[in-house]
Write an enzyme that holds these catalytic residues in place. Structure first.
Site, mmCIF file in Angstrom:
data_model
loop_
_atom_site.group_PDB
_atom_site.id
_atom_site.type_symbol
_atom_site.label_atom_id
_atom_site.label_comp_id
_atom_site.label_asym_id
_atom_site.label_seq_id
_atom_site.Cartn_x
_atom_site.Cartn_y
_atom_site.Cartn_z
ATOM 1 N N TYR A 299 56.355 -69.725 -59.600
ATOM 2 C CA TYR A 299 56.247 -71.170 -59.354
ATOM 3 C C TYR A 299 57.353 -71.919 -60.107
ATOM 4 O O TYR A 299 57.712 -71.532 -61.223
ATOM 5 C CB TYR A 299 54.904 -71.700 -59.845
ATOM 6 C CG TYR A 299 53.690 -71.113 -59.170
ATOM 7 C CD1 TYR A 299 52.988 -71.842 -58.221
ATOM 8 C CD2 TYR A 299 53.228 -69.833 -59.494
ATOM 9 C CE1 TYR A 299 51.852 -71.319 -57.606
ATOM 10 C CE2 TYR A 299 52.101 -69.306 -58.888
ATOM 11 C CZ TYR A 299 51.422 -70.047 -57.951
ATOM 12 O OH TYR A 299 50.305 -69.526 -57.341
ATOM 13 N N HIS B 171 53.475 -75.596 -55.464
ATOM 14 C CA HIS B 171 53.264 -74.391 -54.674
ATOM 15 C C HIS B 171 54.260 -73.326 -55.132
ATOM 16 O O HIS B 171 55.356 -73.638 -55.591
ATOM 17 C CB HIS B 171 53.471 -74.681 -53.182
ATOM 18 C CG HIS B 171 52.408 -75.553 -52.588
ATOM 19 N ND1 HIS B 171 51.113 -75.131 -52.422
ATOM 20 C CD2 HIS B 171 52.460 -76.826 -52.120
ATOM 21 C CE1 HIS B 171 50.399 -76.107 -51.869
ATOM 22 N NE2 HIS B 171 51.197 -77.148 -51.693
ATOM 23 N N LYS C 66 56.846 -68.471 -48.338
ATOM 24 C CA LYS C 66 57.474 -68.065 -49.587
ATOM 25 C C LYS C 66 58.656 -67.151 -49.271
ATOM 26 O O LYS C 66 58.780 -66.645 -48.155
ATOM 27 C CB LYS C 66 56.474 -67.327 -50.493
ATOM 28 C CG LYS C 66 55.190 -68.115 -50.737
ATOM 29 C CD LYS C 66 54.260 -67.385 -51.648
ATOM 30 C CE LYS C 66 52.865 -67.977 -51.598
ATOM 31 N NZ LYS C 66 52.799 -69.427 -51.740
#
EC number: 4.6.1.16
Length: 304
Positions: A235, A243, A274
């Site tokens: 993070y 997020h 991601k």
């Protein structure tokens, strides 16, 4: 017991916990150590929010010890059954908490009564004259003579305050707020002992720790990537506010990765928004290198 040192509490199966709320907050705010809260869920904070204790990753423990941020101890007192003197001490402590809550309840109620004393006095005067005391009718203007009679009535406010306080019910033990202890309240140097930490031991563990340490020194927040089938999730800031950006998979330099595994992880990373990153450790220059992968739209690439 030194209050400036964060004590990591060693337990069975080589698990390490944080039981003290102040230590949990300090680790999170000052040192970017997140761990995993595994205690009972809180009804007041929000759904899915667990409480203490905090279970630390082995990489987090090693880092904290290496950076001399904390020390690893075992509380020997927790391995001994409480005797009668300890039970008596605990009961006295609980009774003290009850009395403090009872006194606080009375003080707060007294402040509330004093803050509305002018309204109580007006209501008392109205009752003497037989006037209505509901809020709606009290707002209506009175006849001049009635208002003058109301103003001429004298009320002993101190006596009235005593009467109102006498109506306040006593706090019972059923109404008492129970303190759930998350740390042994009587710890001292005599009932804790240092514990030797043996991690990492294997090449795989050393690889994971080197990657974790490198990411931490780059000012990232790191948690376990178990939910995504990877080693870590990274993070840019506190996970409560940001997020995650990266899914980190630790791999050896000479490790062969099946193409289907890469495809599966890339598709998963794309689905959860991601970036998949493979991390390798280079022992010759003590560095960690990263290779990122992203899922590309094949149709879009053909049309471009």
């Amino acid at each position: 017991m030194d209050t400036d040192i964060i004590y990591l509490i060693f337990s069975y199966s080589n698990k390490v916990f944080i039981w003290n709320a102040d230590d949990w907050l300090k680790l999170r705010q000052d040192h970017r150590i997140i761990g995993e809260l595994i205690g009972s869920m809180s009804k007041s904070i929000g759904r899915g929010i667990r409480g203490l204790p905090l279970l630390l990753l082995p990489e987090e423990v090693t880092l904290l010890l290496e950076k001399k941020i904390a020390c690893l101890v075992e509380c020997t007192a927790l391995n001994i059954s409480p005797d009668e003197s300890l039970r008596q001490r605990f009961q006295e402590y609980r009774e003290k908490l009850f009395q403090e809550q009872a006194d606080s309840f009375k003080d707060n109620r007294k402040k509330q009564i004093i803050s509305i004393m002018d309204k109580i006095v007006e209501g008392k005067k109205r009752k003497i004259l037989g006037l209505p005391t509901c809020k709606k009718k009290m707002k209506k203007p009175l006849d001049k003579n009635i208002q003058e009679a109301l103003d001429n009535i004298e009320i002993n406010t101190e006596k009235l305050l005593e009467e109102e306080l006498a109506k306040v019910p006593e706090l019972t033990r059923n109404d008492m707020l129970i303190q759930v202890h998350t740390a042994y309240p009587w710890s001292n140097k005599d009932n804790i002992k240092s514990v030797e930490w043996k991690y990492p031991l294997t090449p795989e563990q050393r690889l994971k720790y080197k990657v974790f340490k490198d990411l931490w020194e780059r000012q990232y927040y790191i948690t376990s990537g178990e939910n995504y089938g990877t080693d870590f999730v990274v993070y840019p800031g506190d996970p409560m506010m940001f997020h995650s950006q990266f899914m980190i998979q630790c791999v050896c330099r000479d490790e062969e990765i099946p193409i289907l595994d890469i495809v599966a992880k890339c598709r998963l990373s794309c689905h959860v928004r991601k970036t998949l990153v493979f991390a390798t450790y280079h022992e010759e220059d003590d560095t960690v290198k990263y290779q990122s992968f992203q899922w590309a739209d094949w149709n879009a690439s053909k049309n471009s």
